[in-house]
Enzyme design. Structure first.
Site, PDB file in Angstrom:
ATOM      1  N   HIS A 130       0.839  -1.201   0.000  1.00  0.00           N
ATOM      2  CA  HIS A 130       0.000   0.000   0.000  1.00  0.00           C
ATOM      3  C   HIS A 130       0.875   1.253   0.000  1.00  0.00           C
ATOM      4  CE1 HIS A 130      -2.597  -3.081   1.817  1.00  0.00           C
ATOM      5  NE2 HIS A 130      -3.611  -2.386   1.344  1.00  0.00           N
ATOM      6  N   ASP A 145      -4.305  -5.694  -8.159  1.00  0.00           N
ATOM      7  CA  ASP A 145      -4.552  -5.053  -6.866  1.00  0.00           C
ATOM      8  C   ASP A 145      -4.762  -3.576  -7.177  1.00  0.00           C
ATOM      9  OD1 ASP A 145      -4.792  -4.642  -4.140  1.00  0.00           O
ATOM     10  OD2 ASP A 145      -2.993  -5.774  -3.637  1.00  0.00           O
TER      11      ASP A 145
END
Length: 430
Positions: free
Chosen positions: A226, A298
Site C-alpha cells: 500500500h 490489486d
C-alpha cells in the site's frame, strides 16, 4: 428469507464455473458476428472504479450509474467510506446497478473478516473472525458455514464479488499487512488451500465471485505494498504458489488478484512488480499454473505503483502484462477518470502499443465470468432482507483437526498508533 442453497444450485454453479474456466480464450466467430462490441466498450468492461458518496443522489453515485449504463465501466468497488448501514448499502448498490439486468455490473467489496471487512458490526452487519482465528478454531467444513453466512449477507446487500480469500502463507509473522493482521490461514499451503476452498465454495453457493490474492505471495514480505515497492527477492519461497496451483487444478479459483510485488522470477529481467510483468501473468498464472480465468490487479493507486509510474503508463503496462480488470479504488475523485483511461488505452491500441487481441481476450474472459454468474443467480431463491441475517454461530467451535497449535513466540499485535495507521490504509485501499 433465503434458505441454504439446494444441491441443485451448487451443481449448476459448479457446471457454470467449469464452463467459464475451460472455455477458449476468444469468442467464436458466430458470437462476434452476432454482437461485435466497440473497442471502447471492451475497454470499459476492464475498468473497476471506486467512488465518493453514500446515497443514490450523491454526485459520485450518479456518475457510476451513468458510466455503468453507458458501458464505460465493468464494475464498482465499495469502500468503508461508502457504507453506513445495511439498508443504505442495499439502496446505494441498487441505484448504481440501475436497469442493468442480472450480473450486468460487478459490485465488489473487500470482506475477509477481522480488520478487513467493509460491512462491519459497527455499521449494523455481522462480525466475522480473521482467517487465522477461523483456521485455529474451526475445521474447514465448519469454516464454510461461517463463510456461507458472510456470502448470504453480501448477496442480500447486492454484492456479487468479494476480494478474498487471502491465500498468502504466513511465513513472516511480523509482516505488517498480512501476518500481524491475522489475514492468513497459516504457513502450511495445504491447510491454507483447504480453508480458501471453503471460502470460495461458500460464496459460490450464493452467486458471488471470489479472487484469490495476492499473487505471487505477500506473506513472507517485510513491507506493505500500500505504501512502498516490495522486493521479495530475499524472502519469497516457491511454496507460496502452492495454494494457487491447487485451487486452479481443482477449478476452485474464480479470479486471481495480482499483487504489486517484485521478485526476479516474475519480472522478466526488469525491476517491475508482478502486476506490470507479462512474465508473472502470462508466464506463471496462465502457462505454469494453468489458470484461464479472469486476472485482476490489486489497487492501481497503491504506493507501490503510483510512486514509480504515471497513471497512463501503468495502465498500458498492466493491460499488456495480461491483467483483465484494472482496479482503481479512489478514481471517483476525478469526474472524467473513466473516459480519460479509456482514451489512454484506446490510443495505445491504435498506436500498436497494445495488441487489440489483448483487449478482446480480456473482454471474452470477463463476459464468460458474467455469464457463469447469470446462470447461477437465476437459480437462487429470493434474496433475504439485508440486516436480518442471523450472525454466524461462533460459540460452537469445532476444533480444526489439521490446525497446528499457536507457536509460543507469535508476533505481537500492532501498537495502538500503528493499528490506527493500518486501519487508515485499509479504509483507503485493502
Amino acid at each position: 428469507m433465503r434458505q441454504k442453497p439446494p444441491l441443485l444450485t451448487i451443481c449448476l454453479l459448479a457446471l457454470a464455473l467449469s464452463a467459464y474456466l475451460t472455455a477458449p480464450a476468444m469468442r467464436s466467430a458466430s458470437a462476434r458476428a452476432t454482437a461485435e462490441p466497440t473497442l471502447d466498450a471492451m475497454i470499459g468492461q476492464m475498468l473497476m472504479l471506486g467512488f465518493e458518496g453514500t446515497s443514490p443522489d450523491a454526485a459520485g453515485s450518479r456518475r457510476m450509474r451513468r458510466l455503468a449504463a453507458e458501458g464505460k465501466i465493468g464494475g464498482v468497488i465499495l469502500m468503508d467510506r461508502n457504507i453506513r448501514s445495511p439498508a443504505q448499502t442495499r439502496a446505494l448498490v441498487a441505484s448504481i446497478r440501475g436497469d442493468l439486468a442480472g450480473p450486468g455490473l460487478f459490485v465488489a467489496v473487500d470482506q475477509e473478516g477481522g480488520l478487513v471487512q467493509r460491512l462491519s458490526s459497527r455499521k449494523g452487519f455481522n462480525a466475522y473472525p480473521t482467517a487465522s482465528t477461523v483456521a485455529r478454531l474451526y475445521a474447514p467444513e465448519r469454516a464454510r458455514q461461517v463463510y456461507e453466512t458472510m456470502a448470504r449477507e453480501l448477496a442480500a446487500a447486492g454484492f456479487n464479488m468479494n476480494f478474498g480469500p487471502v491465500v498468502d502463507l504466513n511465513l513472516n509473522r511480523t509482516n505488517p499487512i498480512i501476518g500481524r493482521l491475522g489475514r492468513s490461514y497459516g504457513s502450511d499451503p495445504d491447510k491454507v488451500t483447504q480453508y480458501a476452498r471453503a471460502f470460495v465454495d461458500a460464496h459460490r453457493a450464493y452467486g458471488i465471485v471470489t479472487a484469490a490474492k495476492h499473487f505471487p505471495g505477500h506473506g513472507s514480505s517485510w513491507g506493505d505494498s500500500h505504501e512502498e515497492f516490495i522486493d521479495l527477492s530475499k524472502t519469497w519461497k516457491e511454496v507460496e504458489l502452492s495454494p494457487y496451483r491447487q485451487l486452479a487444478g481443482s477449478g476452485s479459483m474464480d479470479m486471481v488478484m495480482i499483487g504489486h510485488l517484485y521478485h526476479p522470477a516474475f519480472s522478466g529481467g526488469k525491476r517491475l512488480p508482478a502486476t506490470l510483468s507479462p512474465t508473472a501473468i502470462d508466464g506463471w498464472v496462465r502457462d505454469r499454473l494453468g489458470f484461464s480465468g479472469v486476472v485482476i490487479t490489486d489497487d492501481m493507486e497503491m504506493g507501490a505503483i503510483k510512486r514509480y509510474h504515471s497513471l497512463n503508463a501503468a495502465a498500458v503496462m498492466a493491460v499488456n502484462s495480461g491483467n483483465d480488470i484494472l482496479l482503481y479504488s479512489n478514481a471517483g475523485r476525478d469526474p472524467q477518470f473513466a473516459e480519460k483511461l479509456i482514451t489512454t488505452i484506446r490510443q495505445a491500441v491504435e498506436s500498436g502499443q497494445i495488441p487489440r487481441s489483448r483487449i478482446e481476450t480480456a473482454y471474452a474472459r470477463i463476459m464468460r465470468l458474467r455469464e457463469s454468474m447469470r446462470v447461477v443467480q437465476a437459480s437462487l431463491p429470493e434474496v433475504a432482507t439485508v440486516g436480518t441475517i442471523p450472525p454466524p454461530v461462533l460459540s460452537e467451535a469445532v476444533p480444526a483437526q489439521r490446525a497446528a497449535p499457536l507457536p509460543a513466540a507469535s508476533a505481537p499485535p500492532p501498537e495502538p498508533e500503528e493499528r490506527r495507521g493500518l486501519l487508515r490504509r485499509l479504509r483507503d485501499y485493502f
